[in-house]
Motif scaffolding. Structure first.
Motif, PDB file in Angstrom:
ATOM      1  N   LEU A 100      43.102 -21.346 -25.550  1.00 13.95           N
ATOM      2  CA  LEU A 100      42.125 -20.255 -25.501  1.00 13.95           C
ATOM      3  C   LEU A 100      42.777 -18.954 -25.046  1.00 13.95           C
ATOM      4  N   ILE A 101      43.583 -19.054 -23.975  1.00 13.45           N
ATOM      5  CA  ILE A 101      44.174 -17.811 -23.451  1.00 13.45           C
ATOM      6  C   ILE A 101      45.145 -17.226 -24.464  1.00 13.45           C
ATOM      7  N   LEU A 102      45.984 -18.080 -25.040  1.00  9.37           N
ATOM      8  CA  LEU A 102      46.957 -17.551 -26.006  1.00  9.37           C
ATOM      9  C   LEU A 102      46.248 -16.826 -27.154  1.00  9.37           C
ATOM     10  N   SER A 103      45.095 -17.354 -27.567  1.00 13.18           N
ATOM     11  CA  SER A 103      44.393 -16.755 -28.699  1.00 13.18           C
ATOM     12  C   SER A 103      43.891 -15.345 -28.395  1.00 13.18           C
ATOM     13  N   TYR A 104      43.251 -15.152 -27.238  1.00 13.42           N
ATOM     14  CA  TYR A 104      42.707 -13.795 -27.018  1.00 13.42           C
ATOM     15  C   TYR A 104      43.769 -12.864 -26.447  1.00 13.42           C
ATOM     16  N   TYR A 105      44.711 -13.447 -25.704  1.00  9.97           N
ATOM     17  CA  TYR A 105      45.785 -12.642 -25.111  1.00  9.97           C
ATOM     18  C   TYR A 105      46.642 -12.010 -26.210  1.00  9.97           C
ATOM     19  N   SER A 106      46.855 -12.780 -27.277  1.00  9.64           N
ATOM     20  CA  SER A 106      47.690 -12.257 -28.360  1.00  9.64           C
ATOM     21  C   SER A 106      47.025 -11.080 -29.075  1.00  9.64           C
ATOM     22  N   ALA A 321      56.575  -7.522 -21.509  1.00  9.18           N
ATOM     23  CA  ALA A 321      55.908  -8.339 -20.500  1.00  9.18           C
ATOM     24  C   ALA A 321      55.003  -9.364 -21.180  1.00  9.18           C
ATOM     25  N   ALA A 322      54.332  -8.935 -22.249  1.00  9.99           N
ATOM     26  CA  ALA A 322      53.384  -9.834 -22.913  1.00  9.99           C
ATOM     27  C   ALA A 322      54.096 -11.004 -23.582  1.00  9.99           C
ATOM     28  N   ILE A 323      55.228 -10.744 -24.205  1.00  6.56           N
ATOM     29  CA  ILE A 323      55.834 -11.846 -24.979  1.00  6.56           C
ATOM     30  C   ILE A 323      56.460 -12.904 -24.071  1.00  6.56           C
ATOM     31  N   THR A 324      56.985 -12.496 -22.901  1.00  4.36           N
ATOM     32  CA  THR A 324      57.530 -13.527 -22.008  1.00  4.36           C
ATOM     33  C   THR A 324      56.401 -14.409 -21.462  1.00  4.36           C
ATOM     34  N   SER A 325      55.174 -13.895 -21.490  1.00  5.46           N
ATOM     35  CA  SER A 325      54.031 -14.723 -21.068  1.00  5.46           C
ATOM     36  C   SER A 325      53.504 -15.575 -22.213  1.00  5.46           C
ATOM     37  N   THR A 326      53.417 -14.989 -23.415  1.00  5.20           N
ATOM     38  CA  THR A 326      52.857 -15.794 -24.512  1.00  5.20           C
ATOM     39  C   THR A 326      53.776 -16.988 -24.814  1.00  5.20           C
ATOM     40  N   ILE A 327      55.090 -16.819 -24.611  1.00  2.76           N
ATOM     41  CA  ILE A 327      55.933 -17.986 -24.901  1.00  2.76           C
ATOM     42  C   ILE A 327      55.639 -19.113 -23.901  1.00  2.76           C
ATOM     43  N   SER A 328      55.282 -18.748 -22.664  1.00  2.00           N
ATOM     44  CA  SER A 328      55.008 -19.820 -21.696  1.00  2.00           C
ATOM     45  C   SER A 328      53.694 -20.531 -22.011  1.00  2.00           C
ATOM     46  N   MET A 329      52.730 -19.806 -22.573  1.00  2.00           N
ATOM     47  CA  MET A 329      51.468 -20.473 -22.947  1.00  2.00           C
ATOM     48  C   MET A 329      51.696 -21.356 -24.169  1.00  2.00           C
ATOM     49  N   PHE A 362      38.958 -14.601 -34.701  1.00  2.00           N
ATOM     50  CA  PHE A 362      37.575 -14.495 -34.219  1.00  2.00           C
ATOM     51  C   PHE A 362      37.490 -13.563 -33.013  1.00  2.00           C
ATOM     52  N   CYS A 363      38.465 -13.722 -32.094  1.00  2.00           N
ATOM     53  CA  CYS A 363      38.444 -12.869 -30.888  1.00  2.00           C
ATOM     54  C   CYS A 363      38.584 -11.413 -31.287  1.00  2.00           C
ATOM     55  N   SER A 364      39.515 -11.168 -32.191  1.00  2.00           N
ATOM     56  CA  SER A 364      39.782  -9.795 -32.576  1.00  2.00           C
ATOM     57  C   SER A 364      38.571  -9.184 -33.283  1.00  2.00           C
ATOM     58  N   LEU A 365      38.016  -9.925 -34.241  1.00  2.00           N
ATOM     59  CA  LEU A 365      36.870  -9.383 -34.991  1.00  2.00           C
ATOM     60  C   LEU A 365      35.659  -9.165 -34.084  1.00  2.00           C
ATOM     61  N   SER A 366      35.559  -9.995 -33.030  1.00  2.00           N
ATOM     62  CA  SER A 366      34.378  -9.892 -32.163  1.00  2.00           C
ATOM     63  C   SER A 366      34.342  -8.569 -31.405  1.00  2.00           C
ATOM     64  N   PHE A 384      36.025 -16.027 -24.240  1.00  2.00           N
ATOM     65  CA  PHE A 384      37.303 -16.723 -24.030  1.00  2.00           C
ATOM     66  C   PHE A 384      37.920 -16.301 -22.691  1.00  2.00           C
ATOM     67  N   ASP A 385      37.851 -15.000 -22.412  1.00  2.00           N
ATOM     68  CA  ASP A 385      38.422 -14.491 -21.161  1.00  2.00           C
ATOM     69  C   ASP A 385      37.663 -15.071 -19.974  1.00  2.00           C
ATOM     70  N   PHE A 386      36.320 -15.041 -20.057  1.00  2.00           N
ATOM     71  CA  PHE A 386      35.516 -15.519 -18.935  1.00  2.00           C
ATOM     72  C   PHE A 386      35.739 -17.018 -18.709  1.00  2.00           C
ATOM     73  N   VAL A 387      35.597 -17.801 -19.769  1.00  2.00           N
ATOM     74  CA  VAL A 387      35.686 -19.260 -19.615  1.00  2.00           C
ATOM     75  C   VAL A 387      37.079 -19.669 -19.132  1.00  2.00           C
ATOM     76  N   SER A 388      38.120 -19.057 -19.708  1.00  2.00           N
ATOM     77  CA  SER A 388      39.451 -19.504 -19.322  1.00  2.00           C
ATOM     78  C   SER A 388      39.852 -18.955 -17.959  1.00  2.00           C
ATOM     79  N   THR A 389      39.684 -17.649 -17.750  1.00  2.00           N
ATOM     80  CA  THR A 389      40.205 -17.062 -16.514  1.00  2.00           C
ATOM     81  C   THR A 389      39.323 -17.327 -15.307  1.00  2.00           C
ATOM     82  N   LYS A 390      38.008 -17.212 -15.508  1.00  2.00           N
ATOM     83  CA  LYS A 390      37.149 -17.327 -14.325  1.00  2.00           C
ATOM     84  C   LYS A 390      36.674 -18.758 -14.095  1.00  2.00           C
TER      85      LYS A 390
END
Ligand code: PFF
Length: 455
Positions: A100-106, A321-329, A362-366, A384-390
């Motif tokens: 979930l995080i990788l999808s909206y984070y990207s 900064a973003a890509i070093t995180s997306t690779i870890s997800m 879906f995240c992007s279009l939303s 996605f942000d709420f469910v995953s992060t919070k």
């Protein structure tokens, strides 16, 4: 794959930089400033620091020891350490959170590329505040452009993942993290000397506790988990590639310090610059896409060359900064599929990238074309942000602390902390106390409070 064939990181520095690379990301430079802005500044930062020390650090050490001891991905680690129990779900929830995080984070990571392109082609020059708002809205509402960047960003992540742990993750982190430190220091130096910057510095340093409520605590806790990459097994998966002589406690301290420093330094880039041109800090997620390019133009109004350099450096910083995180997800899910389902690493990575592109669309279009379709009053992106992060990350953190504090054999915990007798491990009693009592009680309390049971 036989256990002895598992890949490993090649050096201690590589381990620290890769783990710090996972932690340092959009969470520090995009999310931390707007959460701080929305929650009143310095008071939020103090609560955040409390969350890092009392919850983040012990949970990070736990994830490290679970990964290194089990020598497998987070989805399989709990079955190795507690076979035949339901603890396996902790790892599996983590894998789902990773998806979930990788999808909206990207999606947001993709925006950084669009803004980098705009910065490089000098498109910010001469624009007014309203132009920046209109240009962000037209970009994020455009059905195609953000999708193209989303796909490019995920393919870049994919490329590094397919290269493997040492040649892909470690090598890229070793190149990108030092560049990121240098960029951030240069940007802070530019920002804090701008006329009127003092107000922004004061906002970051002078706490106003009248704004503190339950939501601020939940926000700070969620931010700490998100920023430190905790609760979904990223660092657990990375630790499964650590060597036996790695000092887990020291590594966790280093990662927490680097991550927190960078978040606060990002604040020192953004708020002095924003206050300097009289822009309010609570613009929310669009802060660094609408407010900042505007700030760069106004702050360096007589010096277009500086505005250009500052903007380009800032968006390079963000993308790195973003890509070093997306690779870890991505690694969490790829390693899980590869090791648990006997897929080749490449196939597993193809699958993850494909699914995340699908969900990311879906995240992007939303945020644009399908804005009017909401679920629980939220767009897919916000959901996605709420469910995953919070929810998922704090829940994962809660379960990890209970697992290490209560369920896992203490000989293993102590053994991993002391490298089976070679290190002193004087932190051990404090660690157990924090994991057994403080973390579970604090996380549950913040959760229950925020979900409305105590209201
Ligand atoms: N820590 C990353 C950031 O601050 O941007 C985001 C993140 C990475 C969250 C990995 C969770 C994770 F497992």
């Amino acid at each position: 794959m036989a256990k002895t064939d598992r890949p490993n990181f090649g050096s201690k520095l590589g381990i620290i930089l890769a783990s710090a690379g996972s932690a340092v990301g959009l969470g520090n430079i995009w999310r931390f400033p707007y959460e701080t802005g929305n929650h009143g500044g310095a008071a939020f930062i103090l609560i955040y620091l409390g969350c890092v020390i009392l919850l983040g650090l012990p949970i990070m050490i736990s994830e490290f020891l679970i990964g290194r001891r089990s020598q497998t991905n987070t989805g399989g680690a709990y079955s190795v350490l507690a076979p035949g129990t339901q603890w396996k779900w902790v790892g599996r929830i983590g894998v789902l959170a990773g998806f979930l995080i990788l999808s909206y984070y990207s999606v947001v990571a993709g925006w950084t590329l669009e803004y980098l392109l705009q910065a490089v082609t000098n498109s910010f020059a001469g624009k007014s505040t309203n132009d920046f708002i209109a240009s962000f809205q037209s970009f994020s509402g455009n059905p195609w452009r953000p999708l193209v960047w989303l796909v490019i960003f995920l393919l870049a992540t994919h490329f590094i993942i397919v290269k493997g742990v040492e040649k892909g993750i470690e090598k890229s982190s070793k190149m990108m993290m030092p560049a990121l430190f240098i960029l951030i220091l240069i940007l802070v130096a530019y920002s804090v000397v701008l006329p009127g910057a003092e107000k922004g510095i004061e906002f970051l340093l002078k706490p106003d506790f009248s704004k503190v409520n339950g939501e601020v605590f939940l926000g700070a806790m969620g931010q700490a988990f998100f920023s430190l990459s905790l609760g979904m097994g990223s660092l657990c998966t990375y630790a499964s590639y650590f060597g036996k002589n790695m000092n887990l406690t020291k590594t966790a301290f280093s990662v927490c310090i680097i991550d927190t420093m960078i978040a606060i330094l990002a604040g020192f880039i953004i708020f002095p610059a924003a206050f300097s041109v009289g822009i309010q800090p609570d613009a929310g997620p669009s802060l660094i896409f609408i407010t900042l390019p505007n700030v760069f133009q106004q702050a360096f109004s007589g010096m277009p060359a500086l505005a250009f350099v500052f903007s380009v450096m800032f968006y390079v910083l963000l993308a790195v900064a973003a890509i070093t995180s997306t690779i870890s997800m991505h690694e969490v899910v790829t390693a899980y599929l590869h090791e648990q389902f006997n897929m080749t690493r490449k196939r597993a990575a193809n699958f993850v990238t494909g699914c995340c592109i699908f969900l990311g669309i879906f995240c992007s279009l939303s945020l644009g074309a399908t804005k009017e379709y909401t679920l629980f009053g939220m767009s897919t992106f916000d959901l996605f942000d709420f469910v995953s992060t919070k929810i998922m990350l704090p829940l994962g953190g809660l379960l990890v602390s209970i697992f290490t504090g209560w369920a896992l054999d203490k000989k293993i915990v102590k053994g991993e902390i002391t490298n089976y007798g070679t290190l002193k491990g004087s932190i051990y009693p404090y660690l157990i106390f924090l994991l057994k009592y403080i973390a579970p009680v604090a996380i549950s309390f913040i959760f229950i409070n925020e979900l409305g049971f105590l209201k």
